[in-house]
Design an enzyme around this catalytic site. Structure first.
Site, short mmCIF file in Angstrom:
data_model
loop_
_atom_site.label_atom_id
_atom_site.label_comp_id
_atom_site.label_asym_id
_atom_site.label_seq_id
_atom_site.Cartn_x
_atom_site.Cartn_y
_atom_site.Cartn_z
N GLU A 284 28.57 38.86 20.67
CA GLU A 284 27.80 39.00 19.43
C GLU A 284 26.59 38.08 19.51
OE1 GLU A 284 28.20 38.59 14.56
OE2 GLU A 284 29.84 37.91 15.83
N CYS A 502 29.73 40.07 12.70
CA CYS A 502 29.09 40.18 11.39
C CYS A 502 27.68 40.72 11.47
CB CYS A 502 29.11 38.83 10.69
SG CYS A 502 30.75 38.34 10.11
N ASN A 633 34.07 46.09 11.10
CA ASN A 633 34.26 44.73 11.60
C ASN A 633 34.78 43.85 10.48
OD1 ASN A 633 33.69 42.24 13.35
ND2 ASN A 633 32.46 41.85 11.53
N GLU A 634 36.02 43.43 10.57
CA GLU A 634 36.68 42.54 9.62
C GLU A 634 36.17 42.71 8.19
OE1 GLU A 634 34.45 38.20 10.04
OE2 GLU A 634 36.12 38.60 11.40
#
Length: 866
Positions: A284, A502, A633-634
């Site tokens: 990321e 994120c 994503n989460e």
């Protein structure tokens, strides 16, 4: 499936554990059963009074109970607001709680005075709350809320806003909300709360009567959480004195100052297949991992596209440039729509200071000639056009702090149309003294350092954009910083998850990462601000990620947003924060098509597919052989999320049934509400969802005390991808040992855990957004963490067959030792991995696959070939 001891229906508690959460539920239930006698209030058929309230806006929803001596006693936090960004938000104002006719619960509250939203939550037992939803209404500033159930089972919600009273109809399940167009005629009594004095302070809230068995269970649950937290916080024994105290407390006799004997009995007849892609990496763009990191690009803001959204310090198009004034930036007739800004040069030189300086390296040593090196070659490119003349000479150079050239070359810009110009800068041994100079400071002050210069000749004006400087020697020749990429490749990753994280679902709807904006010619790629607080250029786009995977022999796992941005996003122009209602449903068909087009881009035939042709035109006519894709994503597993998530997953599986779809279950492990709801959705939709992505960051004790975490997972449910995890704490060795022991247990469960990846992967010194990280670096050096060494050991000695073994050691010591025996069917090699977190050497007698004695030093890990 196992069930908790206390199961209620209708007016009683509903709390059945799913198989995917069985191990945690089992552990919790053991503690609850142990503590239940101490938490019994009156008889099991008695009725108790509870009070639900919020002690303060940032402390969430609490529960208190009324004692026999007529006191209110707080039990703990039931849930907390998850609305908006961390810091100023995540607040709960004037919560209102309703007990439904079927015994389930509804909670709602105001989130702030500037959002046209309020918050709602649903629970069956007051312990586990479904992930929150935030209905959007017409007016900002909801001051107070109240809800009442109607005869049809639905709810009437009454709101006080800054402009009056409003009415919203809610479905029984608190999933859908419809605002009335008229102002509500509602008496003040509707918003009235009960009161209770707790700890000497008066609070407003809602009181209810519940069966004593329900309250007993809630108190036991909270006590079990507290006891587990204490257990997880216990430090590892790091010295002999620590070990002596620990063994004494656990009634274990160990000889002083000697090796700890243990036996490992291996049973080759008892084995099972495990995933052959268990060890991978997650990349990321966080902590400067991409630009200024893995990307070999040495110039910062070479496209002049920095802007005030990129950074709290108000970056702009001149950031990282010296000699370029704001009035020297233009946008008319730019290189492309996505890269509109460019610099206009006359006779004044301009300089780029790079990423904390420009670290120039000598070339490789010349064999047989001591002290001699081959020239170091740097590739330069830029786009340019003449403005008021037919041609313009530019000198491109690397210069020292006095402005004297270390090396230079010349290009001639011709014509009024944008053209790309390429050249080389060659550094020889002549400049060795310059190469050892100090780095540029973060403040941009030039010390003894190298800068990149564009030196114009004459007063004629020329437009310059997309300026690039890269070493010719990059990883596999594909534009990645060689030393960083080689360190990552040494992990032997079986897959790479990218591009986030994120930053994938972004800072609001406008910042969601779109893969199509990251491919094609660099001039057409769209730069964007990063949710971690800085600019991203898209020089590392999906083409580069896929090429990187191929270069390492790893499978690509691209991940795309599930139709919603990050739940921690700041408010948009409407004042709506968090997931912002998700991508509008009218736009979802196109978004889904973009997801499907990714598969076509990666795997399609250039002769029949325009997306595959784009891949071929970029230099890769053969398909990338994409086998899996991640969605989400989460995320907060809200209603907005679930609707869009399932739309995407279904569309992918229907068109490409051979593609593995990897979903998500939020940012935490059990008992997180996102985890529970995410797994519920996955099990109910396993036709469309093949695996789910679990994330958790925990202290070392959590890993040591949850070694059976995956043992009881349902083998028929979707598989597990442990996409982000790390042990957090001040002692890096503790962290690595805890992670190694966890990986031993993950390998044992490699039939249900399909993939794992430590996170984050990279961190540039001075730019940390998160701790810990696996690899740290600056412009000149790469430093491997203790966790990196552990990951490397497992990655380089992986297998696809797990062989059962039994470790003979007292249980209290066994939790500090991890063992795993795996066989690689391709090489035929069998590996024994041992992680010894004890502070003393372990002497291990191994039997079952030959007999041998091995020793593992205290607080270390080692691998043996059997």
């Amino acid at each position: 499936m196992i069930k908790l001891k206390y199961v209620f229906t209708s007016a009683l508690l509903v709390a059945a554990a799913s198989a995917s959460q069985a191990v945690s539920r089992q552990q919790m239930q053991k503690q609850i059963d142990k503590d239940a006698p101490a938490y019994t209030i009156q008889g099991k058929d008695s009725i108790c009074q509870i009070f639900i309230y919020s002690p303060a806006p940032n402390q969430g929803l609490h529960l208190a109970y009324f004692t026999d001596d007529e006191r209110w006693v707080d039990v703990g936090q039931l849930c907390a607001s998850d609305y908006g960004p961390w810091g100023a938000e995540k607040n709960m104002y004037n919560p209102f709680v309703v007990k439904a006719n079927d015994g389930t619960w509804r909670a709602l509250w105001s989130v702030n005075q500037h959002a046209p939203q309020f918050a709602v939550a649903y629970s069956e037992d007051l312990i586990t709350w479904r992930p929150q939803d935030y209905p959007i209404i017409r007016e900002k500033g909801v001051k107070d809320v109240a809800a009442y159930q109607m005869d049809d089972g639905n709810f009437d919600i009454y709101l006080k806003t800054s402009k009056g009273k409003r009415y919203v109809q809610a479905s029984n399940d608190f999933r859908t909300f419809k605002e009335d167009t008229l102002e509500a005629s509602a008496d003040e009594i509707l918003w009235q709360r009960d009161t209770a004095t707790i700890g000497g302070k008066l609070f407003h809230g809602c009181d209810f009567e519940v069966p004593a068995v329900h309250l007993n269970y809630i108190r036991s649950w909270f006590h079990a959480l507290s006891e587990e937290a204490k257990l997880n916080a216990q430090p590892m024994p790091k010295t002999d004195a620590d070990l002596a105290a620990y063994t004494k407390d656990n009634h274990i006799d160990l000889p002083k100052d000697s090796e700890i004997p243990a036996n490992l009995s291996i049973n080759p007849q008892k084995s099972h297949r495990i995933s052959n892609k268990l060890m991978g990496i997650f990349f990321e763009d966080i902590s400067r991992a991409a630009d200024g990191g893995l990307s070999a690009e040495m110039l910062q803001n070479g496209d002049f596209e920095y802007n005030k959204e990129d950074h709290r310090h108000q970056w702009n198009a001149t950031t990282a440039w010296v000699g370029v004034e704001k009035e020297g930036i233009a946008t008319e007739n730019g290189v492309s729509q996505n890269n509109a800004h460019y610099a206009v040069l006359g006779a004044t030189p301009i300089y780029n200071i790079g990423w904390d300086g420009i670290a120039i390296r000598r070339g490789a040593a010349v064999e047989g000639k001591e002290g001699k090196h081959q020239p170091a070659i740097y590739e330069v490119s830029l786009h340019a056009r003449c403005i008021d003349a037919k041609k313009k000479d530019l000198t491109l150079a690397l210069v020292n702090q006095e402005g004297l050239p270390v090396c230079q070359t010349k290009i001639k810009v011709q014509g009024a149309d944008w053209k790309e110009y390429k050249a080389q800068l060659i550094v020889t041994d002549k400049y060795e003294g310059e190469l050892a100079s100090e780095a540029t400071t973060k403040e941009g002050k030039l010390g003894k350092n190298i800068r990149f210069a564009i030196l114009p000749k004459g007063e004629q004006k020329v437009a310059v954009d997309l300026v690039s400087l890269k070493p010719q020697d990059t990883y596999k020749g594909h534009g990645l910083r060689k030393d960083l990429a080689e360190a990552i490749a040494d992990l032997k990753p079986r897959f790479v998850r990218f591009p986030g994280g994120c930053m994938l679902h972004g800072q609001g709807l406008k910042n969601i990462y779109h893969w199509k904006e990251s491919v094609g010619p660099q001039k057409d790629r769209k730069p964007a601000y990063n949710i971690w607080g800085y600019h991203q250029t898209s020089q590392l786009g999906f083409y580069e990620y896929f090429q990187w995977c191929e270069d390492m022999g790893a499978e690509p796992l691209p991940v795309l947003a599930a139709g919603v941005p990050c739940q921690n996003s700041v408010a948009d122009e409407r004042g709506v924060a968090g997931q912002q209602g998700g991508i509008p449903m009218s736009e979802m068909p196109q978004y889904i098509q973009d997801v499907l087009d990714l598969v076509e881009w990666a795997n399609g035939d250039p002769a029949t597919s325009k997306w595959a042709k784009m891949r071929a035109d970029a230099g890769h006519p053969a398909p990338f052989n994409l086998k899996m894709i991640g969605i989400g994503n989460e995320d907060l597993i809200s209603t907005d999320f679930e609707q869009r998530y399932l739309m995407i997953c279904k569309a992918v599986k229907q068109k490409y049934p051979q593609i593995e779809v990897v979903g998500t279950v939020g940012p935490f492990h059990f008992p997180s509400s996102d985890y529970i709801e995410g797994w519920k959705i996955a099990r109910e939709n396993k036709r469309w969802i093949d695996a789910v992505d679990e994330h958790y960051y925990e202290q070392p004790g959590w890993f040591l005390n949850h070694q059976d975490y995956y043992d009881h997972y349902d083998r028929k449910a979707p598989k597990v991808y442990l996409g982000e995890y790390a042990s957090r704490g001040a002692n890096a060795v503790d962290n690595a040992l805890a992670e190694g022991i966890h990986l031993c247990n993950v390998e044992r469960n490699g039939d249900v855990v399909e993939m794992t990846s430590y996170a984050p992967l990279l961190c540039k010194d001075g730019y940390s957004n998160w701790q810990p990280d696996m690899i740290y670096f600056d412009n000149n050096n790469v430093r491997a963490s203790e966790s990196y060494k552990m990951q490397k050991m497992f990655g380089q000695h992986a297998g696809d067959l797990y062989i059962s073994s039994v470790l003979s050691l007292p249980d209290a010591l066994k939790k500090y030792v991890g063992t795993s025996v795996v066989k690689d069917s391709k090489s035929g090699k069998t590996w024994l991995k041992v992680v010894n977190a004890l502070p003393r050497t372990l002497k291990l007698s191994v039997s079952g696959l030959g007999n041998k004695q091995v020793t593992i030093a205290g607080r270390s890990a080692q691998v043996f070939e059997l």
